[in-house]
Write a protein that holds these residues in place. Structure first.
Motif, PDB file in Angstrom:
ATOM      1  N   ALA A  49      46.385  40.781  45.918  1.00 42.10           N
ATOM      2  CA  ALA A  49      46.054  41.659  45.090  1.00 42.10           C
ATOM      3  C   ALA A  49      46.788  42.550  44.487  1.00 42.10           C
ATOM      4  N   ARG A  68      41.807  38.673  40.849  1.00 40.40           N
ATOM      5  CA  ARG A  68      42.357  40.298  41.031  1.00 40.40           C
ATOM      6  C   ARG A  68      43.438  40.490  39.880  1.00 40.40           C
ATOM      7  N   PRO A 107      42.429  40.598  35.279  1.00 40.12           N
ATOM      8  CA  PRO A 107      41.268  40.265  36.150  1.00 40.12           C
ATOM      9  C   PRO A 107      40.265  39.650  35.688  1.00 40.12           C
TER      10      PRO A 107
END
Length: 264
Positions: free
Chosen positions: A123, A158, A161
């Motif tokens: 992420a 992520r 996104p």
């Protein structure tokens, strides 16, 4: 000593050129993985240097910028997305021959088929950038053996996104579909992975919500704070978004290199 921002589950401090973090039963497995990455010449991860007198693990401090939410505009550029996909592919390829010791404990249990070692939480907040280019992943606590698609799907969620645009500013569905295909193409994801990506992302969100609630119920203050600010509801809304647009995303992933992504 400098406390680093962004660690809501684990306190992280910088001491000179190193980072110190609390250890867990999974730390020996993570350090074995980081040593393997170093042996393979993979430069996109910190090196581990044992444990200090206070029982904290010692890791290299990787210089650069780690973006937080709301994401800066540069973090939503196509070049960043493609760079993360390449870095993730290089990481996975470097772990493909990691000899998993059955005596090691991982934060999350191994998932079959164990093709690689998954990072577990790819992420923006676990990626270091320099001049807008991703150079390293950090925080390998949730690493575990598993199929590539587990990391690819969550990283796509992520970094694309794939959140509902009504709750996280980013790209509309058409743009998400295009960027999702860019991520899969740059990684080199195979046909089976493309078919499984959206459903795997949904499964990862369900697991995240379940884990968060279980940890909060067990008294973990970091996860309790996540629930207090509504993180579980946020992820469930994103799961609904993925369910509503599943067919559009899957069509985009199957499209040829010169095709336009589907609308809606």
């Amino acid at each position: 000593m400098e406390e680093l921002l962004g660690g809501s589950v684990n306190r992280v401090v910088r001491v000179g050129g190193t980072v110190r973090r609390l250890t867990g039963p999974w730390t020996p497995a993570v350090h074995a993985l980081l040593a393997h990455l170093a042996d393979r010449g993979f430069e996109g991860a910190p090196r581990a240097h044992g444990v200090d007198r206070q029982g904290r693990e010692i890791l290299d401090h990787v210089a650069g910028e780690v973006p937080g939410y709301p994401l800066p505009a540069w973090a939503l550029e196509d070049g960043v997305l493609a760079g993360v996909a390449r870095l993730l592919r290089d990481f996975h390829d470097a772990t493909a021959d990691f000899a998993v010791d059955p005596g090691l404990t991982w934060y999350f249990p191994a998932v079959s088929p164990a093709e690689v070692v998954c990072h577990g939480d790819v992420a923006p907040y676990n990626c270091v950038f320099r001049d807008g280019r991703p150079v390293a992943f950090i925080d390998f606590d949730t690493a575990h053996p598993g199929p590539r698609i587990r990391d690819v799907a969550y990283a796509a969620y992520r970094f694309v996104p794939l959140s509902d645009p009504r709750q996280l500013a980013g790209h509309p569905v058409e743009g998400q579909a295009r960027r999702l295909r860019l991520f899969a193409d740059t990684y080199g994801l195979d046909a089976a992975g493309r078919d499984a990506l959206v459903d795997t992302a949904r499964a990862r969100l369900a697991h995240l919500v379940r884990h968060m609630r279980e940890q909060a119920a067990a008294g973990h203050p970091g996860f309790a704070s996540h629930l207090e600010r509504g993180d579980d509801r946020f992820y469930l809304t994103d799961d609904d978004h993925l369910a509503r647009h599943r067919d559009a995303f899957r069509r985009a992933l199957r499209a040829g290199p010169g095709d336009e992504p589907p609308r809606g």
